[in-house]
Design a protein around this motif. Structure first.
Motif, short mmCIF file in Angstrom:
data_model
loop_
_atom_site.label_atom_id
_atom_site.label_comp_id
_atom_site.label_asym_id
_atom_site.label_seq_id
_atom_site.Cartn_x
_atom_site.Cartn_y
_atom_site.Cartn_z
N LYS A 1 -2.33 4.05 -3.57
CA LYS A 1 -2.22 2.97 -4.55
C LYS A 1 -2.04 1.65 -3.80
CE LYS A 1 1.34 5.21 -6.13
NZ LYS A 1 2.56 5.63 -6.84
N ARG A 2 -2.52 0.58 -4.40
CA ARG A 2 -2.35 -0.77 -3.85
C ARG A 2 -1.77 -1.66 -4.94
NH1 ARG A 2 -6.07 -4.74 -0.49
NH2 ARG A 2 -5.63 -6.67 -1.58
N ASP B 1 0.85 -1.18 0.00
CA ASP B 1 0.00 0.00 0.00
C ASP B 1 0.89 1.23 0.00
OD1 ASP B 1 -2.64 -1.18 0.15
OD2 ASP B 1 -2.11 -1.80 2.18
#
Length: 80
Positions: free
Chosen positions: A41-42, A7
């Motif tokens: 963002k992942r 993450d």
């Protein structure tokens, strides 16, 4: 195969215009309970094994490719 989740989020002191845009839209859509939004963002990485060496490599990947360490923080975890 194990999956490792990375993450990536903007550091707290960095402005987040995308998060602010989402936050601004929520009341107009009838959602009043949310007090702040941060967008990040992942990344999901499938690995052969989630051992210490692999996790160390994933940390290097996260620090050099997946995030900008000047403005972003990242966390790494194994998905169970």
């Amino acid at each position: 195969m194990p999956r490792v989740i990375v993450d990536v989020m903007p550091k707290p002191e960095i402005l987040d215009p995308q998060g602010k845009a989402v936050h601004g839209a929520l009341p107009r859509l009838g959602f009043a309970a949310v007090t702040d939004v941060r967008q990040g963002k992942r990344f999901e990485l499938e690995v052969a094994a989630a051992d210490e060496a692999t996790l160390a490599e994933v940390h290097k990947i996260a620090a050099t490719l997946l995030s900008n360490p000047v403005i972003e923080d990242y966390s790494v975890r194994v998905d169970s």
